[in-house]
Scaffold this motif. Structure first.
Motif, short mmCIF file in Angstrom:
data_model
loop_
_atom_site.label_atom_id
_atom_site.label_comp_id
_atom_site.label_asym_id
_atom_site.label_seq_id
_atom_site.Cartn_x
_atom_site.Cartn_y
_atom_site.Cartn_z
N LEU A 108 0.85 -1.20 0.00
CA LEU A 108 0.00 0.00 0.00
C LEU A 108 0.89 1.25 0.00
CD1 LEU A 108 -2.89 1.22 0.27
CD2 LEU A 108 -2.55 1.16 2.74
N ALA A 109 1.39 1.66 1.16
CA ALA A 109 2.22 2.88 1.23
C ALA A 109 3.68 2.45 1.33
CB ALA A 109 1.82 3.70 2.45
N THR A 110 4.42 2.62 0.25
CA THR A 110 5.84 2.22 0.29
C THR A 110 6.75 3.43 0.09
OG1 THR A 110 5.78 1.70 -2.06
CG2 THR A 110 5.40 -0.12 -0.55
N GLU A 111 6.16 4.61 0.01
CA GLU A 111 6.96 5.83 -0.16
C GLU A 111 7.34 6.40 1.20
OE1 GLU A 111 8.42 7.56 -2.47
OE2 GLU A 111 7.84 6.15 -4.03
N SER A 112 8.61 6.70 1.35
CA SER A 112 9.14 7.21 2.62
C SER A 112 8.41 8.47 3.09
CB SER A 112 10.62 7.48 2.44
OG SER A 112 11.15 8.04 3.58
N ASN A 113 8.09 9.39 2.14
CA ASN A 113 7.44 10.65 2.52
C ASN A 113 6.09 10.42 3.17
OD1 ASN A 113 9.30 12.55 1.40
ND2 ASN A 113 8.70 11.78 -0.59
N ILE A 114 5.30 9.54 2.56
CA ILE A 114 3.95 9.26 3.08
C ILE A 114 4.05 8.58 4.43
CG2 ILE A 114 1.96 7.74 2.69
CD1 ILE A 114 2.08 8.58 -0.20
N LEU A 115 4.96 7.62 4.54
CA LEU A 115 5.10 6.90 5.81
C LEU A 115 5.52 7.84 6.94
CD1 LEU A 115 6.71 3.65 4.43
CD2 LEU A 115 4.53 3.78 5.62
N LYS A 116 6.38 8.82 6.61
CA LYS A 116 6.83 9.76 7.65
C LYS A 116 5.71 10.68 8.11
CE LYS A 116 11.77 9.72 6.89
NZ LYS A 116 12.91 10.32 6.22
N CYS A 194 18.79 13.87 -3.95
CA CYS A 194 18.40 14.50 -2.69
C CYS A 194 17.74 15.81 -3.07
CB CYS A 194 19.62 14.73 -1.80
SG CYS A 194 19.17 15.60 -0.29
N ILE A 195 16.41 15.85 -2.98
CA ILE A 195 15.64 17.01 -3.47
C ILE A 195 15.03 17.75 -2.29
CG2 ILE A 195 13.72 17.74 -4.96
CD1 ILE A 195 15.79 16.40 -6.67
N LYS A 196 15.37 19.02 -2.17
CA LYS A 196 14.76 19.86 -1.13
C LYS A 196 14.23 21.11 -1.82
CE LYS A 196 17.45 17.92 2.58
NZ LYS A 196 18.46 18.10 3.61
N LEU A 197 13.05 20.97 -2.43
CA LEU A 197 12.45 22.06 -3.21
C LEU A 197 11.06 22.36 -2.68
CD1 LEU A 197 13.39 20.84 -6.82
CD2 LEU A 197 14.55 22.59 -5.49
N SER A 198 10.72 23.65 -2.60
CA SER A 198 9.40 24.06 -2.10
C SER A 198 8.34 23.85 -3.18
CB SER A 198 9.44 25.53 -1.71
OG SER A 198 10.51 25.77 -0.83
N GLY A 199 7.09 23.71 -2.71
CA GLY A 199 5.95 23.67 -3.63
C GLY A 199 5.85 22.37 -4.40
N MET A 200 5.49 22.49 -5.70
CA MET A 200 5.26 21.31 -6.55
C MET A 200 6.09 21.47 -7.83
SD MET A 200 3.53 18.49 -6.18
CE MET A 200 2.15 18.66 -5.07
N PRO A 201 7.44 21.36 -7.74
CA PRO A 201 8.27 21.59 -8.92
C PRO A 201 8.15 20.44 -9.93
CG PRO A 201 9.61 20.79 -7.13
CD PRO A 201 8.22 20.93 -6.58
N ASP A 202 8.29 20.77 -11.20
CA ASP A 202 8.28 19.77 -12.26
C ASP A 202 9.65 19.82 -12.92
OD1 ASP A 202 7.68 18.11 -14.38
OD2 ASP A 202 5.61 18.80 -14.48
N LEU A 203 10.42 18.73 -12.82
CA LEU A 203 11.81 18.74 -13.31
C LEU A 203 11.96 17.95 -14.59
CD1 LEU A 203 13.73 18.02 -9.95
CD2 LEU A 203 13.12 20.23 -10.90
N PRO A 237 9.35 15.40 -8.40
CA PRO A 237 10.14 14.54 -7.50
C PRO A 237 9.51 14.36 -6.13
CG PRO A 237 11.04 16.76 -7.55
CD PRO A 237 9.89 16.76 -8.52
N PRO A 238 9.78 13.21 -5.49
CA PRO A 238 9.43 13.08 -4.07
C PRO A 238 10.28 14.06 -3.27
CG PRO A 238 9.98 10.96 -5.04
CD PRO A 238 10.36 11.99 -6.03
N ASP A 239 9.89 14.30 -2.04
CA ASP A 239 10.65 15.21 -1.17
C ASP A 239 11.71 14.38 -0.45
OD1 ASP A 239 11.23 17.59 0.17
OD2 ASP A 239 10.06 16.94 1.91
N GLY A 240 12.98 14.82 -0.52
CA GLY A 240 14.03 14.10 0.21
C GLY A 240 14.85 13.19 -0.69
#
Length: 399
Positions: A108-116, A194-203, A237-240
């Motif tokens: 189900l939830a395997t993404e680190s961001n969601i689990l945190k 290692c992504i530390k970007l504000s908002g909802m960036p599209d790379l 990107p995911p955060d982190g």
């Protein structure tokens, strides 16, 4: 430690695993899939521990193996490392994580961001507060990303400094024969971010030469159609920290072998002489070099003199380990000396194969290069950095 989902399975099912474990000499030889009369046991070995999944129905094994690796990655992300001690210390959080990662036996939830967001990572203050108040680490609200079509990224991310770092890491797997010719060579590569970007960036990330990549596997955030048509990585990107892509390069013409060995070994005369040198490194320094020689059982000891670094010989495992360090091309590291054999032992016919480890910074051995990194959807200008690292994977030289 065990965790059950759909139904409780008797612990005796592990006997099949323990029987198989007795037959093998090294964890690498453990079969990843064991079929028992009523179950399938699917195993991985990481961090000096076995992780075993028990399945009651037939499933694609790679799907389960990938999930087990994701479990270990999450533990490392949460606790900094994954070890027996860490698992014993954080028993409760591990059970909470496993509850969220699988739902009725399905991932189900395997993404680190969601689990945190669901389960707060442990720290001393939170542990003390939870002990006093009787609260748990589990959040009462569902993570904002869980209900969106971008489940890997939480909404409302804010940073004072916006940064995006990319590490292109390549591991060279090679077998080199006695004369220095390449028997087989391939590259396993990956791009860690290692992504530390504000908002909802599209790379978007473009490579100078993307056609050299075979067998690419992507993080779910990558738009696959865009890659297929334009060979461009486009993603929110995911955060982190996360792994953006993994790839494989199997054509030997591209794989440059960055190191060579000059060697002389004679068990009859009891002599050994090894010199290590760099080649095809584009002027970059070869670092963290170590040479491992598994000796035959008849070898009692080695008395050697290294021109650089330290060596050790383990008389039990019969392994000679030489930690070289950096290679200076003007003064190549050398180790030589005598080998003492057991009296009356049979003559040794074959020479051992040497395992070599090394690291080369600021070089991707395949020649892969990031040409551009663009960001859309946000107004600020982030700091961007790309680093290249080449390492030895299973790098073997036959003497």
């Amino acid at each position: 430690m065990e965790k059950h989902w759909k139904s409780v399975i008797s612990r005796s099912v592990c006997d099949y695993f323990f029987e198989e474990q007795k037959k093998i000499t090294s964890p690498i030889d453990m079969p990843p899939v064991l079929a028992t009369p009523h179950h399938y046991l699917i195993t991985i070995f990481r961090c000096n521990m076995y992780f075993v999944a028990v399945c009651t129905t037939e499933v694609p094994p790679l799907f389960v193996i990938e999930f087990l690796h994701r479990v270990v990655d999450i533990f490392e992300d949460y606790f900094g490392e994954c070890s027996e001690t860490i698992i014993k210390e954080h028993y409760v959080i591990i059970f909470e994580l496993l509850d969220e990662m699988l739902d009725n036996g399905f991932p189900l939830a395997t993404e680190s961001n969601i689990l945190k967001e669901l389960i707060k990572p442990p720290n001393i203050l939170r542990t003390i507060a939870n002990t006093v108040t009787g609260k748990s680490n589990v959040s009462c609200t569902l993570p904002s990303g869980q209900l969106s079509n971008i489940p890997w990224r939480r909404s409302g991310v804010k940073y004072a400094n916006n940064e995006a770092y990319f590490d292109v890491i390549e591991e060279v797997d090679a077998i080199i024969d006695k004369s220095g010719s390449t028997v087989s060579a391939e590259i396993q590569g990956y791009v860690d971010c290692c992504i530390k970007l504000s908002g909802m960036p599209d790379l978007t990330m473009t490579f100078v030469n993307p056609r050299i990549l075979d067998d690419v596997s992507f993080h779910p955030c990558v738009r696959f159609k865009r890659w297929e048509s334009e060979k461009v990585l486009s993603f929110i990107p995911p955060d982190g920290n996360f792994r953006l892509i993994s790839y494989h390069i199997s054509s030997q013409s591209i794989v440059a072998i960055p190191i060579y060995l000059k060697h002389f070994i004679s068990f009859r005369e009891g002599r050994l002489d090894i010199t290590v040198g760099p080649k095809q490194t584009m002027g970059r320094q070869v670092e963290n070099v170590s040479v491992e020689v598994p000796m035959p059982k008849a070898v009692l000891n080695c008395t050697l003199v290294p021109s650089q670094g330290k060596y050790s010989y383990d008389p039990v495992s019969k392994v000679l380990q030489w930690d070289v360090g950096k290679i200076d091309p003007t003064k190549l590291p050398n180790i030589k000396g005598s080998i003492s054999l057991q009296a009356g032992s049979a003559p040794i016919e074959s020479n051992p194969a040497v395992n070599v480890n090394f690291t080369i910074n600021q070089m991707a051995v395949s020649g892969l290069k990031v040409s551009r990194l663009d960001m859309y959807g946000e107004k600020y200008r982030p700091f961007k950095g790309v680093k290249y690292i080449t390492k030895a994977g299973k790098f073997q030289i036959r003497l």
